[in-house]
Design a protein around this motif. Structure first.
Motif, PDB file in Angstrom:
ATOM      1  N   LYS A  94       0.291 -13.408  -8.961  1.00 27.42           N
ATOM      2  CA  LYS A  94       0.269 -14.409 -10.019  1.00 27.42           C
ATOM      3  C   LYS A  94       1.672 -14.638 -10.581  1.00 27.42           C
ATOM      4  O   LYS A  94       1.990 -15.745 -11.038  1.00 27.42           O
ATOM      5  N   SER A 116     -11.132 -13.343 -20.330  1.00 32.81           N
ATOM      6  CA  SER A 116     -10.452 -14.638 -20.412  1.00 32.81           C
ATOM      7  C   SER A 116      -9.766 -15.007 -19.101  1.00 32.81           C
ATOM      8  O   SER A 116      -9.377 -16.157 -18.905  1.00 32.81           O
ATOM      9  N   CYS A 117      -9.616 -14.027 -18.221  1.00 30.72           N
ATOM     10  CA  CYS A 117      -9.030 -14.267 -16.894  1.00 30.72           C
ATOM     11  C   CYS A 117     -10.111 -14.547 -15.850  1.00 30.72           C
ATOM     12  O   CYS A 117      -9.800 -14.755 -14.675  1.00 30.72           O
ATOM     13  N   GLY A 118     -11.379 -14.506 -16.275  1.00 29.07           N
ATOM     14  CA  GLY A 118     -12.479 -14.676 -15.329  1.00 29.07           C
ATOM     15  C   GLY A 118     -12.751 -13.430 -14.517  1.00 29.07           C
ATOM     16  O   GLY A 118     -13.449 -13.480 -13.497  1.00 29.07           O
ATOM     17  N   ALA A 119     -12.216 -12.288 -14.963  1.00 26.61           N
ATOM     18  CA  ALA A 119     -12.432 -11.019 -14.264  1.00 26.61           C
ATOM     19  C   ALA A 119     -13.685 -10.333 -14.808  1.00 26.61           C
ATOM     20  O   ALA A 119     -14.068 -10.527 -15.969  1.00 26.61           O
ATOM     21  N   LYS A 124      -6.590 -11.519 -11.376  1.00 30.95           N
ATOM     22  CA  LYS A 124      -7.020 -12.829 -10.895  1.00 30.95           C
ATOM     23  C   LYS A 124      -8.504 -13.010 -11.176  1.00 30.95           C
ATOM     24  O   LYS A 124      -9.234 -12.046 -11.428  1.00 30.95           O
ATOM     25  N   GLU A 125      -8.956 -14.250 -11.122  1.00 31.17           N
ATOM     26  CA  GLU A 125     -10.371 -14.521 -11.331  1.00 31.17           C
ATOM     27  C   GLU A 125     -11.204 -13.740 -10.317  1.00 31.17           C
ATOM     28  O   GLU A 125     -10.832 -13.628  -9.143  1.00 31.17           O
ATOM     29  N   ASN A 126     -12.300 -13.180 -10.789  1.00 27.35           N
ATOM     30  CA  ASN A 126     -13.241 -12.369 -10.001  1.00 27.35           C
ATOM     31  C   ASN A 126     -12.715 -10.978  -9.656  1.00 27.35           C
ATOM     32  O   ASN A 126     -13.366 -10.242  -8.904  1.00 27.35           O
ATOM     33  N   ASP A 127     -11.560 -10.601 -10.197  1.00 25.82           N
ATOM     34  CA  ASP A 127     -11.114  -9.215 -10.070  1.00 25.82           C
ATOM     35  C   ASP A 127     -12.066  -8.303 -10.836  1.00 25.82           C
ATOM     36  O   ASP A 127     -12.882  -8.758 -11.655  1.00 25.82           O
ATOM     37  N   TRP A 133     -22.521 -13.751 -16.636  1.00 22.74           N
ATOM     38  CA  TRP A 133     -21.759 -14.637 -17.515  1.00 22.74           C
ATOM     39  C   TRP A 133     -22.682 -15.526 -18.353  1.00 22.74           C
ATOM     40  O   TRP A 133     -22.425 -15.750 -19.537  1.00 22.74           O
ATOM     41  N   LYS A 174     -16.912 -19.037 -18.311  1.00 23.42           N
ATOM     42  CA  LYS A 174     -17.754 -18.979 -17.112  1.00 23.42           C
ATOM     43  C   LYS A 174     -19.219 -18.821 -17.543  1.00 23.42           C
ATOM     44  O   LYS A 174     -19.521 -18.046 -18.447  1.00 23.42           O
ATOM     45  N   LYS A 202      -3.299 -12.254 -22.234  1.00 22.86           N
ATOM     46  CA  LYS A 202      -3.431 -13.015 -20.985  1.00 22.86           C
ATOM     47  C   LYS A 202      -2.142 -12.944 -20.177  1.00 22.86           C
ATOM     48  O   LYS A 202      -2.169 -12.808 -18.952  1.00 22.86           O
TER      49      LYS A 202
END
Length: 643
Positions: free
Chosen positions: A17, A322-325, A298-301, A117, A96, A288
């Motif tokens: 990233k 907030s990162c989608g993790a 990353k997202e989905n981590d 989510w 999400k 963030k």
């Protein structure tokens, strides 16, 4: 160099990233950084407004950014970031709304729960509606005395969604510790779990409620959630019943950037804990930035940090949403029932980030634990904080946990609800060194006269320019006297963080302990971590604490050691310890006294409390023992007589 341990390969760097952020900057005609972190950091502090504005955009903060980035003021702490922006903290964590797992919880008792989510969003909206129903308004305080589980996070999200102010204590705090903190902020609502588990024991919290309510009259309502088994309690609101109601509130009012989101507390080992107030946008943009740009989330981590609700790393972990993790929680002792409890958790659930305290890593090293038989293929980052991670512990991780991983040691803390010195994917990892200063934070090291120190020269960690995640205020500090005394007494209009530190030739940092705990025998300043590194290398010693005894306008160094596996502190071992310190540090570092102690006093978050021990052996009183996890050991130090 011999201390080099690891560097990301070209593929890792390209996929990081941080590399993506550099490309993003280049699209705005900003210079190419060519994977040079030091150049990127220097640009970020010289172009603070541009950096933070683009950081908002790149990390995809949801809200109205406004047109002004920094409202400048000659007084450091009166600078305001994004003064005309509007956002909602919870909205940024609940973007999400699908059926994938958002939070997974594991207890030492074997209990596991998870929530997706969509349900996380709905439950937050239901609870926020209930808060409004019982009269909790914007800026009202909600206090939580809870373990680190899903219910606590939903309670926090609902609080921040409504613009109320959150404050939490972990259940290992005693009643007086809770009262010392919450009484100061006058909460209207208490949220509590009926039980929690630690080291094989199920501990009752319900029985503590009457005393808390008696001492904190501002609390008008109590919500109880069940830890493991459904049970209703008379006279209190049931969390489970609230979520069975159909009413939801899906409005996300956007508040000013600096609207308070939570109150954290100083350790309070020398007096009542200070109430440190952090702003929603301030905390969000910093966390963030750290998670995405520094820790490569990353997202989905799948990210994990071993923490309680009373430590700022809990707040940091939650920001992972907030990162989608997906965030992973653990409640209980990290070594119950086996030393591999957390490593096994990491392996089974394929964590991408694994965060623990430095003391946790030191313990694994002492026990010669190896993770060779565990599948850690998905693990990209290991983080460590709470105290300095010494060179040997860095080496241990790469030799016994995972060879191909970014080991990021942190320094920062409650004061900034984030990290000042941190890790990154561009720079190599060197044993014993924190890799870099955090982007956008103008870190320096000052000598006692206020001049910048040279490379490898020890001094005070300072921040020379305002940054978003400094506290918006201390509670009940209208004249700013508390915040001035905490950070700006040492150097005029310069943030002094309280760490004794040096910068290395690799542009990294080594921390030698808290600056208020440094030793000055004969006027020579010594960091406590320098001594710990030598002493804790002995197999016979589990942990140590070193302090100064006042004598004839000077000090004598006194070292207390907790022996491992009932080993004996013999005269021969004492001589070996002194010789090792003399050879590897200096004759001035050698303790006058070395004494075996039954335990080492620590705060609830695992930090050793040198100042408290120093006070006791010098005949001074400690005002607040509730901040200490094992206060019973203080009597040992109080009775010590030194010739």
């Amino acid at each position: 160099m011999s201390d080099f341990l690891w560097a990301a390969n070209k593929e890792k760097i390209k996929k990081s990233k941080l590399s993506e952020f550099c490309s993003f900057l280049e699209s705005y005609n900003i210079q190419k950084f060519n994977e040079n972190y030091q150049d990127l950091w220097e640009w970020s502090v010289k172009n603070s407004e541009k950096f933070w504005s683009l950081c908002w955009d790149f990390t995809k903060i949801i809200g109205d950014k406004g047109t002004e980035i920094i409202n400048k003021n000659n007084i450091f702490y009166k600078n305001k970031f994004f003064p005309d922006s509007k956002l909602n903290f919870a909205e940024n964590l609940l973007f999400k709304k699908d059926g994938n797992t958002a939070i997974f919880f594991r207890s030492e008792s074997g209990l596991e729960k998870k929530i997706n989510w969509q349900d996380l969003y709905i439950n937050t909206c239901k609870l926020s509606a209930y808060y409004k129903k019982i009269g909790i308004k914007k800026s009202d305080r909600i206090a939580a005395y809870t373990p680190n589980n899903i219910e606590t996070i939903i309670s926090f999200l609902a609080c921040s969604k409504n613009g109320s102010i959150w404050s939490s204590c972990s259940p290992d705090f005693g009643i007086q510790g809770v009262i010392d903190r919450f009484l100061q902020i006058e909460p209207k609502l208490l949220i509590i779990s009926d039980y929690y588990f630690y080291n094989g024991k199920k501990i009752n919290l319900i029985e503590r409620i009457p005393e808390i309510l008696k001492k904190i009259p501002s609390i008008k309502n109590v919500i109880i959630f069940n830890y493991d088994q459904r049970k209703d309690y008379k006279n209190y609101h049931s969390y489970e019943k609230i979520l069975e109601e159909k009413k939801t509130d899906e409005t996300f009012e956007r508040f000013e950037f600096g609207h308070p989101v939570y109150i954290l507390y100083s350790s309070g080992t020398t007096g009542l804990p200070k109430c440190i107030v952090h702003g929603a946008g301030n905390a969000l943009i910093e966390q963030k930035k750290e998670l995405i740009l520094h820790c490569d989330v990353k997202e989905n981590d799948r990210i994990f940090y071993f923490t309680t609700t009373g430590w700022m790393m809990w707040n940091w972990l939650i920001a992972g949403l907030s990162c989608g993790a997906t965030i992973y929680l653990y409640d209980g002792s990290p070594f119950y029932k086996n030393i591999d409890s957390l490593i096994k958790y990491c392996s089974e659930h394929k964590f991408t980030l694994f965060g623990v305290s430095a003391k946790y890593i030191d313990y694994l090293k002492k026990e010669k634990f190896s993770a060779i038989n565990y599948n850690l293929d998905n693990l990209r980052v290991i983080n460590s904080t709470g105290s300095p991670l010494v060179k040997e512990s860095f080496e241990y991780v790469y030799e016994n946990i995972k060879k191909d991983v970014l080991l990021g040691s942190f320094s920062g803390g409650t004061d900034v609800v984030g990290v000042i010195n941190i890790c990154n994917m561009f720079s190599p990892v060197y044993a014993g060194e924190i890799q870099c200063p955090s982007l956008g934070i103008e870190v320096d090291i000052f000598n006692e006269d206020g001049s910048s120190s040279k490379t490898d020269e020890k001094g005070e960690l300072v921040i020379k320019a305002p940054f978003p995640s400094m506290p918006i205020k201390f509670w009940d500090d209208d004249d700013y006297s508390k915040i001035t005394k905490a950070y700006f007494d040492k150097f005029n209009n310069i943030w002094s963080h309280g760490d004794y530190i040096s910068k290395t030739r690799n542009n990294g940092y080594i921390i030698y302990g808290r600056s208020d705990a440094t030793l000055k025998p004969g006027g020579v300043r010594i960091g406590t971590a320098e001594i710990y590194r030598q002493v804790e290398a002995f197999d016979e010693i589990q942990e140590a604490i070193v302090v100064g005894k006042n004598i004839n306008n000077d000090i004598e160094i006194v070292l207390f050691v907790k022996m491992r596996n009932n080993a004996e502190l013999t005269e021969n071992l004492i001589k070996k310890i002194k010789d090792k310190i003399k050879i590897n540090c200096s004759p001035r570092h050698v303790p006058k006294h070395i004494i075996a102690s039954p335990d080492i006093p620590k705060t609830k978050s695992g930090k050793i409390v040198e100042i408290a021990v120093r006070k006791l052996i010098n005949g001074e009183e400690i005002n607040n023992q509730e901040a200490i996890a094992n206060p019973e050991v203080l009597n040992f130090f109080k009775k010590i007589k030194l010739n």
